[in-house]
Design a protein around this motif. Structure first.
Motif, PDB file in Angstrom:
ATOM      1  N   GLY A  16       0.789  -1.233   0.000  1.00  0.00           N
ATOM      2  CA  GLY A  16       0.000   0.000   0.000  1.00  0.00           C
ATOM      3  C   GLY A  16       0.815   1.272   0.000  1.00  0.00           C
ATOM      4  N   VAL A  17       2.148   1.162   0.043  1.00  0.00           N
ATOM      5  CA  VAL A  17       3.003   2.352   0.062  1.00  0.00           C
ATOM      6  C   VAL A  17       3.789   2.396  -1.237  1.00  0.00           C
ATOM      7  N   SER A  18       3.600   3.449  -2.020  1.00  0.00           N
ATOM      8  CA  SER A  18       4.232   3.512  -3.334  1.00  0.00           C
ATOM      9  C   SER A  18       5.443   4.428  -3.371  1.00  0.00           C
ATOM     10  N   SER A  19       5.592   5.326  -2.411  1.00  0.00           N
ATOM     11  CA  SER A  19       6.689   6.277  -2.453  1.00  0.00           C
ATOM     12  C   SER A  19       7.694   5.999  -1.340  1.00  0.00           C
ATOM     13  N   TRP A  20       8.936   6.244  -1.649  1.00  0.00           N
ATOM     14  CA  TRP A  20      10.032   6.069  -0.701  1.00  0.00           C
ATOM     15  C   TRP A  20      10.101   7.279   0.251  1.00  0.00           C
ATOM     16  N   PRO A  21      10.535   7.061   1.502  1.00  0.00           N
ATOM     17  CA  PRO A  21      10.924   5.806   2.150  1.00  0.00           C
ATOM     18  C   PRO A  21       9.712   4.979   2.559  1.00  0.00           C
ATOM     19  N   HIS A  22       9.714   3.715   2.166  1.00  0.00           N
ATOM     20  CA  HIS A  22       8.543   2.867   2.342  1.00  0.00           C
ATOM     21  C   HIS A  22       8.259   2.525   3.798  1.00  0.00           C
ATOM     22  N   ASP A  23       9.316   2.539   4.637  1.00  0.00           N
ATOM     23  CA  ASP A  23       9.131   2.154   6.028  1.00  0.00           C
ATOM     24  C   ASP A  23       8.849   3.339   6.952  1.00  0.00           C
TER      25      ASP A  23
END
Length: 255
Positions: A16-23
Motif C-alpha cells: 500500500g506504500v508507493s513512495s520512498w521511504p517505504h518504512d
C-alpha cells in the motif's frame, strides 16, 4: 551520507506504500512551517519557498486539506532531506535526483552521482576527492580533451586557470560541454557570450546574497552559500526554459 541516505540500500515497497521511504510514516500531519523547522538545523537555508519549489519540481507530493493547505508526512520530510543533501554534498541536478527517487520508489538502489573521481596523470593515480582546483593534465584526462585544445579554450576566455595554472574542478563539466558543442559544429568563439551571460547572472546572485554574507558569522555564510546555489539552480532553469521557447520559435527555414 547520513540519515535517510543510509537506508536506501535495500528499500522495498511495503504493502500500500508507493513512495520512498517505504518504512516511514506516510500520515500527512505536518504543516509546511513544521517541515522547515524539522530541516532547518541541518539545512540552514531551507525556506518555505524552497520547499514549494521542490514540490513544483515533482520531488515531493504533500497531501492537501479541504481548504487547500499542504500537509506533509514524516516520509515527505525524509525525501526532502535526501534531495537537499544531494544538492549540498554532490551538487546533483534536480533531474538526476528525481530519477534517483523514482528508482527508490520502485524499490531499487539508484545509481549515485560520484563526486570523487580517480584519473591517471603522468602515470600516477590521482584522486580528485574534495579538491576545488585541478591541474590542466587532470582536466584533460577527465574530459578526454588534449592540452592544446584546453589552451585554446583558455585563450578564448571559456575557462580560466589561476596563477598556478589550476582550474576549478567544476570546469570538468564545462569543458565536456564545450567539446561536445564543438563536435556538433558550433564555433566555440561564440560561446564567450554564454560565459559572459553566466557571469552577469552570478553578479546578480552575489548582490542578492551579499547582505547575508556580510554579517561574517559562520552560519550566515553557510546560509548565503546555500542561497546562492539555490538561486543558481533557478537561473539555470529559467535559461533552459527561455532557450526552449526561443528554439521552438525558430521557423523550419531558419533551422
Amino acid at each position: 551520507m547520513t540519515g535517510s541516505a543510509a537506508r536506501i540500500r535495500d528499500a522495498r515497497p511495503a504493502a500500500g506504500v508507493s513512495s520512498w521511504p517505504h518504512d516511514a510514516d506516510h500520515s500527512p500531519e505536518l504543516s509546511i512551517g513544521r517541515v522547515v523547522e524539522e530541516l532547518a538545523e541541518e539545512f540552514p537555508a531551507i525556506s518555505l519557498s524552497k520547499v514549494r519549489y521542490l514540490e513544483s519540481e515533482g520531488l515531493v507530493n504533500p497531501a492537501r486539506t479541504g481548504a487547500g493547505y499542504r500537509k506533509y508526512s514524516a516520509a515527505d520530510v525524509e525525501r526532502l532531506r535526501y534531495v537537499l543533501a544531494e544538492q549540498r554534498d554532490s551538487f546533483t541536478p534536480l533531474s538526476v535526483i528525481r530519477s534517483q527517487l523514482d528508482a527508490l520508489d520502485a524499490g531499487h538502489t539508484p545509481t549515485r552521482r560520484r563526486v570523487a573521481q580517480v584519473v591517471s596523470s603522468e602515470g600516477q593515480t590521482v584522486s580528485l576527492g574534495g579538491r576545488r582546483a585541478i591541474p590542466a593534465s587532470d582536466l584533460a584526462d577527465l574530459t578526454g580533451v588534449d592540452m592544446d585544445t584546453l589552451e585554446r579554450y583558455s585563450r578564448l576566455g571559456l575557462i580560466t586557470p589561476d596563477l598556478a595554472g589550476y582550474f576549478p574542478a567544476r570546469c570538468v563539466h564545462a569543458v565536456t560541454a564545450i567539446a561536445r558543442l564543438e563536435c556538433a559544429g558550433v564555433d566555440v568563439r561564440v560561446l564567450r557570450a554564454v560565459r559572459q551571460g553566466a557571469e552577469r547572472s552570478a553578479d546578480i546572485i552575489d548582490q542578492t546574497v551579499s547582505s547575508q554574507r556580510g554579517r561574517g558569522r559562520g552560519a550566515d555564510r553557510e546560509r548565503a552559500r546555500a542561497r546562492a546555489i539555490e538561486l543558481g539552480d533557478l537561473f539555470a532553469e529559467l535559461h533552459r526554459e527561455m532557450l526552449t521557447v526561443a528554439v521552438s520559435a525558430l521557423s523550419d527555414e531558419r533551422i
